[in-house]
Design a protein around this motif. Sequence first.
Motif, mmCIF file in Angstrom:
data_model
loop_
_atom_site.group_PDB
_atom_site.id
_atom_site.type_symbol
_atom_site.label_atom_id
_atom_site.label_comp_id
_atom_site.label_asym_id
_atom_site.label_seq_id
_atom_site.Cartn_x
_atom_site.Cartn_y
_atom_site.Cartn_z
ATOM 1 N N VAL A 1 -39.466 57.401 8.811
ATOM 2 C CA VAL A 1 -38.174 57.297 9.512
ATOM 3 C C VAL A 1 -38.347 56.591 10.847
ATOM 4 O O VAL A 1 -37.539 55.720 11.224
ATOM 5 C CB VAL A 1 -37.564 58.700 9.706
ATOM 6 C CG1 VAL A 1 -36.357 58.641 10.645
ATOM 7 C CG2 VAL A 1 -37.147 59.298 8.376
ATOM 8 N N ASP A 2 -39.386 56.932 11.599
ATOM 9 C CA ASP A 2 -39.610 56.312 12.910
ATOM 10 C C ASP A 2 -39.971 54.846 12.794
ATOM 11 O O ASP A 2 -39.636 54.040 13.679
ATOM 12 C CB ASP A 2 -40.733 57.058 13.656
ATOM 13 C CG ASP A 2 -40.330 58.471 14.050
ATOM 14 O OD1 ASP A 2 -39.119 58.763 14.014
ATOM 15 O OD2 ASP A 2 -41.223 59.281 14.376
ATOM 16 N N THR A 3 -40.646 54.471 11.690
ATOM 17 C CA THR A 3 -41.103 53.081 11.550
ATOM 18 C C THR A 3 -40.038 52.183 10.944
ATOM 19 O O THR A 3 -39.788 51.072 11.441
ATOM 20 C CB THR A 3 -42.370 53.032 10.670
ATOM 21 O OG1 THR A 3 -43.376 53.867 11.246
ATOM 22 C CG2 THR A 3 -42.897 51.600 10.564
ATOM 23 N N LYS B 1 -36.713 53.166 10.192
ATOM 24 C CA LYS B 1 -35.339 53.526 10.580
ATOM 25 C C LYS B 1 -34.443 53.785 9.369
ATOM 26 O O LYS B 1 -33.274 53.367 9.345
ATOM 27 C CB LYS B 1 -34.729 52.419 11.445
ATOM 28 C CG LYS B 1 -35.561 52.011 12.643
ATOM 29 C CD LYS B 1 -35.830 53.176 13.580
ATOM 30 C CE LYS B 1 -36.670 52.749 14.776
ATOM 31 N NZ LYS B 1 -37.017 53.883 15.654
ATOM 32 N N ARG C 1 -32.459 56.471 6.623
ATOM 33 C CA ARG C 1 -31.772 57.756 6.779
ATOM 34 C C ARG C 1 -32.687 58.893 6.340
ATOM 35 O O ARG C 1 -33.233 58.887 5.230
ATOM 36 C CB ARG C 1 -30.488 57.769 5.947
ATOM 37 C CG ARG C 1 -29.373 56.907 6.529
ATOM 38 C CD ARG C 1 -28.076 57.165 5.794
ATOM 39 N NE ARG C 1 -27.669 58.571 5.914
ATOM 40 C CZ ARG C 1 -26.589 59.073 5.311
ATOM 41 N NH1 ARG C 1 -25.832 58.288 4.545
ATOM 42 N NH2 ARG C 1 -26.288 60.354 5.466
ATOM 43 N N LYS C 2 -32.817 59.868 7.200
ATOM 44 C CA LYS C 2 -33.752 60.958 6.948
ATOM 45 C C LYS C 2 -33.315 61.802 5.757
ATOM 46 O O LYS C 2 -34.151 62.267 4.977
ATOM 47 C CB LYS C 2 -33.864 61.837 8.203
ATOM 48 C CG LYS C 2 -34.945 62.896 8.115
ATOM 49 C CD LYS C 2 -35.113 63.629 9.442
ATOM 50 C CE LYS C 2 -36.233 64.649 9.366
ATOM 51 N NZ LYS C 2 -36.435 65.352 10.657
#
Length: 385
Positions: free
Chosen positions: A195-197, A199, A201-202
């Motif tokens: 998610v951080d890399t 982007k 949707r979680k």
Amino acid sequence: MLEPKVWREAATQVFFALGLGFGGVIAFSSYNKRDNNCHFDAVLVSFINFFTSVLATLVVFAVLGFKANIINEKCITQNSEKILKLLKIGNLSQDMIPHHINFSSITADDYNLVYDIIQKVKEEEFPALGLKSCQIEDELNKAVQGTGLAFIAFTEAMTHFPASPFWSVMFFLMLVNLGLGSMFGTIEGIITPIVDTFKVRKEILTVICCLVAFLIGLIFVQRSGNYFVTMFDDYSATLPLLIVVILENIAISQVYGMDKFMEDLKDMLGFSPNQYYYYMWKYVSPVVLLFLLVASIVQMGLSPPGYNAWIEEKVRRIIKEPVNLEGDDASLIHGKIPSELPSPNFGKNIYRKQTGSPTLDTAPNGRYGIGYLMADMPDMPESDL
């Protein structure tokens, strides 16, 4: 204590208990504030884990001791009845039995006394009598681990508890919550860096990860599921985990730099951590972990994994035509209930062993010996394993 597998098991237990190497701790720590006292958190969690492990040890061995005592009492009762029958039919003389012995309420010491007397007097005929020593130490020495401990030993012990249905429900609720709690950290360690890399949707990524994990988990509920459980337990969650932790340690202490890392901690905490951490992280931990890794690889090379396969036809033939067997095979013939048998090994004679594999029945990590090399079984479909 001198075997590498013992220390590797101990290290693996620490990794599992503290969540090291899975990425979950790093993922959760990314949500902390910059000035969070991670030193206090780390020490607190370590002590809580230590005392929890001690408590769990007391509970586990108390339950196993209770189960061993119940089985031993059953063994004494059954063999006492067998002695009474032998006395009635004249195979044993009443003069051999001490006068103070009361078979209706016989104790373990009294039974062992009678057993020793019969064994000495009927030295040549004794094996044909079919009597057992009924030593509680023998029950306690039976190694039960993994699924055998959780789903066989514990469940049978709880059937003898007062209000056993209540304790059974509580036990399995504990297992479910334990599994869910472990999966929260594991899944978080997977989805947080993605998610951080990228982007994404979680929520969607979480559903996809859980669905993939569910589909992979279906192989564990097949008839051959226990083989896969042991295979994953031995190879996907021990040696690779050790390698991951070694790489994490080297990345921080050698690549990023220990001095720079200590400065980062000082900036976060407001004080310099003790130099004990510096030397442990930079020198001691990498050396110990690398030694464990090398020793484990050497041990696996010297004793390659074997494969114990269940041969149903041979078991039926043995049961129909009883013969004098030793060890676990005899217990199968004498009709012990499944929970009284070592799981999953029922004995060497009813298994077909991988050609050229060692005679030891233990896997490389010391658990019960289901190996993972396909045995030479052209006449047996794989679905029957």
